[in-house]
Write a protein that holds these residues in place. Structure first.
Motif, mmCIF file in Angstrom:
data_model
loop_
_atom_site.group_PDB
_atom_site.id
_atom_site.type_symbol
_atom_site.label_atom_id
_atom_site.label_comp_id
_atom_site.label_asym_id
_atom_site.label_seq_id
_atom_site.Cartn_x
_atom_site.Cartn_y
_atom_site.Cartn_z
ATOM 1 N N TYR A 38 0.728 -1.402 -0.001
ATOM 2 C CA TYR A 38 0.017 -0.124 0.041
ATOM 3 C C TYR A 38 1.235 0.985 0.133
ATOM 4 C CZ TYR A 38 -3.463 -2.873 0.483
ATOM 5 O OH TYR A 38 -4.412 -3.882 0.401
ATOM 6 N N ARG A 39 2.132 0.845 0.523
ATOM 7 C CA ARG A 39 3.042 2.244 0.896
ATOM 8 C C ARG A 39 3.767 2.150 -0.710
ATOM 9 N NH1 ARG A 39 4.733 4.220 5.724
ATOM 10 N NH2 ARG A 39 3.825 2.881 6.918
ATOM 11 N N ALA A 40 3.416 1.470 -1.459
ATOM 12 C CA ALA A 40 4.575 1.671 -3.042
ATOM 13 C C ALA A 40 2.896 2.267 -3.846
ATOM 14 C CB ALA A 40 4.558 0.023 -3.228
ATOM 15 N N LEU A 183 -9.029 5.716 10.310
ATOM 16 C CA LEU A 183 -8.391 5.658 8.582
ATOM 17 C C LEU A 183 -8.946 4.290 8.414
ATOM 18 C CD1 LEU A 183 -6.821 9.114 7.213
ATOM 19 C CD2 LEU A 183 -9.099 8.371 8.026
ATOM 20 N N ASP A 184 -7.981 3.713 9.166
ATOM 21 C CA ASP A 184 -8.442 2.049 8.646
ATOM 22 C C ASP A 184 -9.305 1.499 9.057
ATOM 23 O OD1 ASP A 184 -5.543 3.284 6.885
ATOM 24 O OD2 ASP A 184 -4.566 2.139 8.691
ATOM 25 N N SER A 185 -9.828 1.741 10.426
ATOM 26 C CA SER A 185 -10.296 1.478 11.165
ATOM 27 C C SER A 185 -12.436 1.534 10.641
ATOM 28 C CB SER A 185 -10.596 1.036 12.823
ATOM 29 O OG SER A 185 -9.784 0.865 13.077
ATOM 30 N N ASN A 186 -12.072 3.284 10.095
ATOM 31 C CA ASN A 186 -13.633 2.895 9.764
ATOM 32 C C ASN A 186 -13.864 3.714 7.864
ATOM 33 O OD1 ASN A 186 -15.706 3.880 11.821
ATOM 34 N ND2 ASN A 186 -12.825 4.756 12.482
ATOM 35 N N ARG A 187 -13.196 2.656 7.392
ATOM 36 C CA ARG A 187 -13.185 2.650 5.041
ATOM 37 C C ARG A 187 -13.729 2.018 5.637
ATOM 38 N NH1 ARG A 187 -7.540 -0.100 5.185
ATOM 39 N NH2 ARG A 187 -7.315 -1.902 5.336
ATOM 40 N N SER A 188 -14.716 1.698 4.648
ATOM 41 C CA SER A 188 -16.104 0.965 4.032
ATOM 42 C C SER A 188 -15.444 -0.343 3.305
ATOM 43 C CB SER A 188 -16.988 1.560 2.703
ATOM 44 O OG SER A 188 -16.245 2.414 1.732
HETATM 45 O O1 DC Z 1 1.570 -1.658 8.047
HETATM 46 P P1 DC Z 1 1.562 -0.673 7.510
HETATM 47 O O2 DC Z 1 1.498 0.196 8.873
HETATM 48 O O3 DC Z 1 3.155 -0.608 6.563
HETATM 49 O O4 DC Z 1 0.851 -0.748 6.597
HETATM 50 C C1 DC Z 1 0.280 1.180 6.156
HETATM 51 C C2 DC Z 1 -0.949 1.103 5.778
HETATM 52 O O5 DC Z 1 -1.445 0.159 4.549
HETATM 53 C C3 DC Z 1 -1.629 1.342 7.313
HETATM 54 O O6 DC Z 1 -2.206 2.297 7.428
HETATM 55 C C4 DC Z 1 -3.190 0.641 6.191
HETATM 56 C C5 DC Z 1 -2.591 -0.121 4.840
HETATM 57 N N1 DC Z 1 -3.002 -0.891 4.960
HETATM 58 C C6 DC Z 1 -4.000 -2.046 5.071
HETATM 59 O O7 DC Z 1 -5.140 -0.923 4.479
HETATM 60 N N2 DC Z 1 -4.400 -3.356 4.499
HETATM 61 C C7 DC Z 1 -3.106 -3.703 4.987
HETATM 62 N N3 DC Z 1 -3.699 -4.850 4.768
HETATM 63 C C8 DC Z 1 -1.889 -3.265 5.104
HETATM 64 C C9 DC Z 1 -1.544 -1.940 5.033
#
Ligand code: DC
Length: 225
Positions: A38-40, A183-188
């Protein structure tokens, strides 16, 4: 020995990658850091725009130009985007600050989940992320969900950032972690939630070795089957 899939999900900066790498080494499995994927994509999107902001439409139109690979170098497992080593660049504040915005796009998730499923089709992987036990491999034999108090996670991440030469205040690291978790917990699309059958571990007051031993005590039962 029968090969399995180990899924390690959980909050940011709970040591998922440290534990996953070590478990993969012990098992002789491949470690896959889905956060790096996801970072890439976020790095690619930021480079597309001269202003350094994200244009979702433009990104989605060019997903087919994105090739992510993990390769081993003398510095360990590294992330490559279209042949370029971006392992350090994707840990910078710019990428960290935009990644949740990219990770919430359903098309980006479908694009990466598909690749992750291919990587694990022969099992023998330890994969860390947010939706591995719920969406990518709901049938994984071993699922964990790591949590910890946010102050502890912020201190840990702050120290790591300083070691890598990224000067940030503890407060800004803490704010970023809390915002990303929210944001990660509340996305749809595939929000970060614990799979029903995942083992939840609060690592706040445990050492890296203690957490490892706990994870291993569960995994070793499955690989011995
Ligand atoms: O694990 P990390 O902190 O490097 O992940 C970066 C972001 O990528 C994190 O904020 C949420 C997203 N992510 C995701 O949505 N689903 C995954 N399987 C891994 C990461």
């Amino acid at each position: 020995m029968q090969k399995i899939i180990v899924a390690i999900d959980g909050h940011a900066a709970t040591g998922k990658s440290t534990q996953s790498k070590r478990l993969a080494d012990t098992l002789g499995y491949t470690y896959i850091d889905t956060g790096a994927m996801y970072r890439a994509v976020t790095y690619f999107a930021l480079k597309q725009d001269p202003e350094g902001s994200i244009d979702p439409q433009r990104l989605l139109a060019s997903l087919d130009q994105i090739k992510i690979q993990f390769r081993y170098t003398s510095e360990g497992q590294q992330t490559f985007l279209n042949g370029k080593n971006i392992s350090k660049a994707i840990r910078q504040v710019e990428v960290t600050g935009h990644v949740s915005q990219v990770a919430k796009l359903p098309e980006v998730r479908a694009f990466l989940v598909n690749q992750q499923q291919t990587m694990g089709e022969n099992k023998g992987i330890v994969m860390d992320g947010r939706d591995i036990g719920t969406v990518v491999f709901p049938e994984a034999e071993c699922k964990f969900f790591l949590t910890a108090r946010s102050e502890i996670r912020a201190k840990r991440r702050h120290l790591e950032q300083l070691e890598q030469g990224n000067e940030q205040t503890l407060e800004s690291v803490h704010e970023n972690l809390k915002e990303r978790d929210h944001l990660d917990s509340n996305r749809s699309t595939s929000p970060m939630i614990k799979a029903e059958d995942a083992i939840e571990i609060d690592v706040s007051d445990a050492s890296i070795d203690e957490v490892y031993e706990l994870l291993w005590s569960h995994i070793s039962k499955k690989v011995a089957l």
